[in-house]
Scaffold this active site. Structure first.
Site, PDB file in Angstrom:
ATOM      1  N   GLN A 197       0.788  -1.200   0.062  1.00 52.99           N
ATOM      2  CA  GLN A 197      -0.136   0.053   0.002  1.00 52.99           C
ATOM      3  C   GLN A 197       1.008   1.188   0.006  1.00 52.99           C
ATOM      4  OE1 GLN A 197      -3.747  -0.826   2.760  1.00 52.99           O
ATOM      5  NE2 GLN A 197      -1.986  -2.278   3.671  1.00 52.99           N
ATOM      6  N   HIS A 225      -1.216   1.331  -4.628  1.00 59.48           N
ATOM      7  CA  HIS A 225      -1.773   2.754  -4.456  1.00 59.48           C
ATOM      8  C   HIS A 225      -0.683   3.610  -5.380  1.00 59.48           C
ATOM      9  CE1 HIS A 225      -3.613   1.797  -0.464  1.00 59.48           C
ATOM     10  NE2 HIS A 225      -4.424   1.556  -1.301  1.00 59.48           N
TER      11      HIS A 225
END
Length: 293
Positions: free
Chosen positions: A116, A134
């Site tokens: 992430q 992300h």
């Protein structure tokens, strides 16, 4: 894409029979398995990048996609901060946790990492199979024509538009985990548009209020399905973006281990949770886990 059925040894009920445990419990649970790994900001704190939701983290209100695209003042403020903050992330180095995961991948214990984080430290440590869920801090995308440029190329243009800006604000900086920095005086900052079409530029990062590209999500699900167990390291799992993979692994009967400082939203799906730092724990796992057959 269809997701293959799990062929491991634990049922869903068995996979949840433990809760808070020790390092020995973690080793026992993961031994012999090919691991999919999900990492969060806690993995990078020992590299000097603060996390959003750690026990000692200050309260933050991240800019949303709607604010960035809909308000020129918000956008100017963001680019001013990012122009300072990305340089800090660019200088950071992988820590022992990143290196341990890369080592385990090279030995066949870890078969891939879903991160992430946008800092690219897994790649810098030598991990070869990484899904940057992300996005990446080192690229910028035009929202009009889709052109992608290196962040360093944009930095040169912003330096020309804002000479001495970085030097002037250096004493008023707090680095944030998304290659951002918190600074006070940004009203005079000049923003650069796309050099190709004049459109709006945005870091190639998934903002709050924005969805992760479907293809990327499907690749992450596939990585979880290809593993025998899921190891979560340094994530509070507060947002659905990462939690969905934990839930999916548990629902398909796979052991789930969560290593994090503090409780997480995914603890109820875990076989074992370990309240500990990631650098030392991942280093211990690299030394303790045998290469699966």
């Amino acid at each position: 894409m269809p997701r293959p059925a799990y062929r491991g040894r634990m049922s869903t009920t068995d996979a949840r029979k433990l809760t808070a445990g020790s390092l020995a419990d973690v080793v026992e649970t993961l031994s012999g398995h090919h691991l999919a790994v999900l990492t969060g900001a806690g993995v990078s704190t020992d590299s000097g990048i603060p996390d959003y939701r750690g026990p000692n983290s200050p309260q933050r209100t991240p800019m949303t996609f709607q604010q960035f695209t809909g308000d020129e003042a918000f956008r100017r403020h963001y680019w001013a901060r990012n122009h300072v903050g990305w340089r800090h992330v660019h200088r950071t180095l992988p820590n022992a946790g990143h290196r341990a995961l890369a080592q385990m991948e090279h030995r066949g214990v870890v078969h891939g990492v879903i991160t992430q984080n946008v800092d690219l430290l897994h790649e810098a440590a030598g991990s070869r199979h990484v899904i940057d869920l992300h996005g990446r801090y080192d690229r910028v995308v035009c929202l009009s024509c889709g052109t992608v440029v290196e962040r360093s190329e944009l930095a040169a243009r912003l330096d020309q538009l804002n000479p001495h800006f970085v030097d002037d604000v250096v004493a008023d900086i707090e680095i944030a985990p998304d290659a951002d920095a918190v600074i006070e005086q940004t009203s005079h900052f000049k923003v650069a548009d796309c050099a190709k079409c004049g459109g709006m530029l945005k870091p190639d990062i998934v903002y709050f209020g924005e969805t992760v590209p479907r293809e990327r999500v499907e690749r992450a699900y596939a990585l979880v399905d290809e593993g025998d167990a899921l190891l979560v390291a340094g994530s509070s799992l507060t947002v659905q973006s990462g939690l969905r993979f934990v839930r999916h692994a548990a629902q398909t009967g796979k052991p789930v281990v969560v290593v994090n400082r503090g409780a997480t939203r995914g603890d109820r799906y875990a076989t074992v949770t370990l309240d500990a730092g990631t650098s030392e724990t991942l280093t211990d796992l690299a030394e303790s886990l045998p290469t699966p057959r």
